[in-house]
Design an enzyme around this catalytic site. Structure first.
Site, PDB file in Angstrom:
ATOM      1  N   VAL A   1       2.621   3.545  -3.406  1.00  0.00           N
ATOM      2  CA  VAL A   1       2.059   4.604  -4.268  1.00  0.00           C
ATOM      3  C   VAL A   1       1.289   5.614  -3.419  1.00  0.00           C
ATOM      4  O   VAL A   1       0.397   5.232  -2.654  1.00  0.00           O
ATOM      5  CB  VAL A   1       1.095   4.024  -5.335  1.00  0.00           C
ATOM      6  CG1 VAL A   1       0.568   5.123  -6.245  1.00  0.00           C
ATOM      7  CG2 VAL A   1       1.770   2.939  -6.158  1.00  0.00           C
TER       8      VAL A   1
ATOM      9  N   LYS B   1       5.453   4.498  -9.867  1.00  0.00           N
ATOM     10  CA  LYS B   1       4.113   4.442  -9.263  1.00  0.00           C
ATOM     11  C   LYS B   1       3.035   4.246 -10.335  1.00  0.00           C
ATOM     12  O   LYS B   1       2.066   3.504 -10.133  1.00  0.00           O
ATOM     13  CB  LYS B   1       3.868   5.717  -8.449  1.00  0.00           C
ATOM     14  CG  LYS B   1       4.813   5.818  -7.249  1.00  0.00           C
ATOM     15  CD  LYS B   1       4.822   7.220  -6.653  1.00  0.00           C
ATOM     16  CE  LYS B   1       5.726   7.290  -5.425  1.00  0.00           C
ATOM     17  NZ  LYS B   1       5.983   8.674  -4.986  1.00  0.00           N
TER      18      LYS B   1
ATOM     19  N   GLU C   1       0.815  -1.221   0.000  1.00  0.00           N
ATOM     20  CA  GLU C   1       0.000   0.000   0.000  1.00  0.00           C
ATOM     21  C   GLU C   1       0.849   1.272   0.000  1.00  0.00           C
ATOM     22  O   GLU C   1       0.496   2.274  -0.631  1.00  0.00           O
ATOM     23  CB  GLU C   1      -0.915   0.006   1.238  1.00  0.00           C
ATOM     24  CG  GLU C   1      -1.885   1.160   1.329  1.00  0.00           C
ATOM     25  CD  GLU C   1      -2.836   1.222   0.125  1.00  0.00           C
ATOM     26  OE1 GLU C   1      -3.696   0.351   0.017  1.00  0.00           O
ATOM     27  OE2 GLU C   1      -2.712   2.159  -0.692  1.00  0.00           O
TER      28      GLU C   1
HETATM   29  N1  HSE Z   1      10.309  11.029  -3.390  1.00  0.00           N
HETATM   30  C1  HSE Z   1       8.971  10.594  -3.264  1.00  0.00           C
HETATM   31  C2  HSE Z   1       8.059  11.799  -3.408  1.00  0.00           C
HETATM   32  C3  HSE Z   1       8.753   9.917  -1.924  1.00  0.00           C
HETATM   33  O1  HSE Z   1       8.542  12.933  -3.353  1.00  0.00           O
HETATM   34  O2  HSE Z   1       6.860  11.629  -3.596  1.00  0.00           O
HETATM   35  C4  HSE Z   1       7.410   9.255  -1.784  1.00  0.00           C
HETATM   36  O3  HSE Z   1       7.269   8.163  -2.616  1.00  0.00           O
END
Ligand code: HSE
Ligand code: NDP
Length: 459
Positions: free
Chosen positions: A151, A224, A148
């Protein structure tokens, strides 16, 4: 309702049971996310154990440096530096892989799954790269893989797609999936800071991944989007099949012109399916979204995802996409599902069984080609300011059948450099890219044209 700790035994099903089952949880990685999970399980233990009817033991953890001082209290004897030792420890029921990376993390994840354990992971890069292999290992070993937190941080988007909206086919899922890029674009928009000024601040706040390219060049969003593509369509799209663009070339001027045209610029991960031929396309693009859309108002480090199902219509989900607490919330939700599974209670359908282990079982879930994707476009050109340049540009576009919707030319001095901002009527990815290549060849065009997509999603 927060239950007082003392009420635990009086309300608990333990009153009637001789001995509640003890669930031993091991951690591979006890950094930002791992410590968040550890801390919040300790804090909310009474409520969690009451709800689950099991005792949760934070058993042990593998870290790079066991001697390092950590904000969470953990005895030195429970720490080791060998992820595989935790992955294969027979005393553990659940292993949380919160280390990151795709080499050692993969070895440890597969080792734990081969031992039949439940692995809980926030590792989107690994899942995107090796999802098929991981699910096969889970199936073969009799364990499960829950993800979970991989993403959109605290937004329970995996559950939404796999459970809440399971009745649907998904023609369109798009969202702001990277908090760091959204933070940078928001500050550029709201405060007029340049990209370079904003990135410094994002680094200071610890938002940017150690490998900055993951955030800034769109790869984290792509990881993602690929996971969402699998959930929606049962297809592991390879990263090399995903057109990925980041935010480095967006200027303050682009943001200003987009604003004048009624849009905001957001980095979007898009999973679309052509309802007519069923072809699926995954892409990552900085996109102009109309200010009338909810997602255009999702700012700062927040994430937002629009999910359109053929039955439910469009649902929009907003929340913190990164950071210790939001991500820990998602990991703990998976831990509770894992405990339910171990206790033989109602548990979510296993991801590894979603599509019967086949690459794709949805009829027609084939990958689309660039030429299948159409839309409206924003093109920024740097040109010499002399008579006839606009005519040359429009001739190139007309030859390929690209129709101009609007032209902005900020005031320039004759003979010097000028900027042209063009927007187009509906065209096609392949044609628009050829148009940009042809425009670049014109002597009067000084740099490679900068292309952005304009979202024309119905919902
Ligand atoms: N580097 C990612 C972001 C971390 O800024 O969303 C969370 O997945
Ligand atoms: P951190 O860098 O804060 O923590 C990594 C942890 O792994 C540390 O405890 C580190 O040990 C340990 N570790 C690293 N290498 C090794 C090794 N070779 N052997 C043993 N232990 C090792 O990462 P995060 O907590 O930020 O991220 C963890 C995962 O969660 C990643 O997959 C990330 O992509 C994902 N994620 C992170 C989010 C966030 O907001 N941070 C949001 C969503 C997902 P030590 O403490 O000794 O250095």
């Amino acid at each position: 309702m927060r239950l007082p700790v003392r009420s635990f035994f009086s309300y608990s099903p333990f009153c009637k049971m001789a001995k509640p089952r003890t669930i031993n949880i091991g951690f591979i990685g006890l950094g930002i996310v791992g410590q968040g999970v550890w801390k919040h399980i300790q804090r909310n233990r009474a409520e969690l154990e009451h709800r689950l009817g099991a005792r949760l033991v934070l058993h042990s953890a593998a870290v790079r440096d066991p001697a390092k001082k950590r904000p969470v209290r953990i005895s030195r004897s429970r720490l080791c530096s060998d992820p595989l030792a935790v992955a294969t420890d027979p005393k553990l029921d659940i292993v949380c892989e919160l280390m990151g990376g795709t080499t050692l993390a993969k070895k440890a994840t597969l080792a734990a799954l081969r031992c039949g354990k439940i692995v809980v992971s926030a590792n989107k890069a690994l899942l995107c790269q090796s999802g098929e292999k991981i699910f096969q290992a889970a199936k073969k070993g009799g364990g499960h893989f829950f993800f979970e937190a991989s993403v959109a941080g605290g937004i329970p988007i995996i559950k939404v797609i796999r459970e809440g909206l399971v009745a649907n086919r998904f023609d369109l899922i798009y969202g702001i999936l990277n908090g760091t890029c959204n933070y940078i674009l928001t500050r550029m928009d709201c405060e007029g800071l340049t990209f370079d000024e904003t990135i410094k601040e994002a680094r200071r706040l610890g938002y940017v991944e150690a490998d900055e390219s993951l955030d800034l060049d769109g790869w984290d969003t792509a990881h993602k989007a690929v996971i969402l593509g699998y959930l929606a369509h049962g297809k592991w799209v390879k990263l090399r099949q995903v057109p990925v663009e980041g935010i480095r070339r967006i200027t303050l001027e682009d943001i200003g012109w987009a604003r004048d045209l009624g849009y905001k610029i957001k980095l979007l991960g898009i999973v679309s399916r052509d309802a007519k031929n069923g072809k699926v396309f995954v892409r990552v693009q900085p996109t102009l979204i109309s200010k009338t859309k909810i997602l255009s108002h999702v700012d700062d480090v927040f994430n937002g995802i629009s999910v359109t199902g053929d039955i439910v219509g469009t649902t929009v989900h907003i929340g913190r996409g990164a950071g210790q607490d939001a991500t820990a919330s998602a990991v703990i939700s998976d831990i509770t599902d894992a405990v339910s599974t171990l206790l033989g209670k109602t548990s979510p359908p296993p991801a590894e069984g979603d599509f019967g282990g086949k690459t794709s079982v949805i009829p027609g879930a084939e990958l689309a080609d660039l030429s299948d994707i159409s839309g409206h476009y924003y093109i920024r050109l740097s040109v010499v300011d002399k008579p006839g340049v606009l005519a040359e540009v429009s001739a190139v576009m007309a030859k390929l059948g690209v129709s101009i919707a609007s032209v902005i030319q900020p005031k320039a001095t004759l003979g010097k450099k000028a900027t042209l901002i063009l927007t187009t009527h509906s065209s096609n990815e392949k044609i628009i890219q050829e148009t940009c290549r042809n425009l670049k060849r014109l002597k009067s065009v000084l740099n490679a044209p900068f292309l952005l997509r304009i979202a024309d999603f119905k919902d």
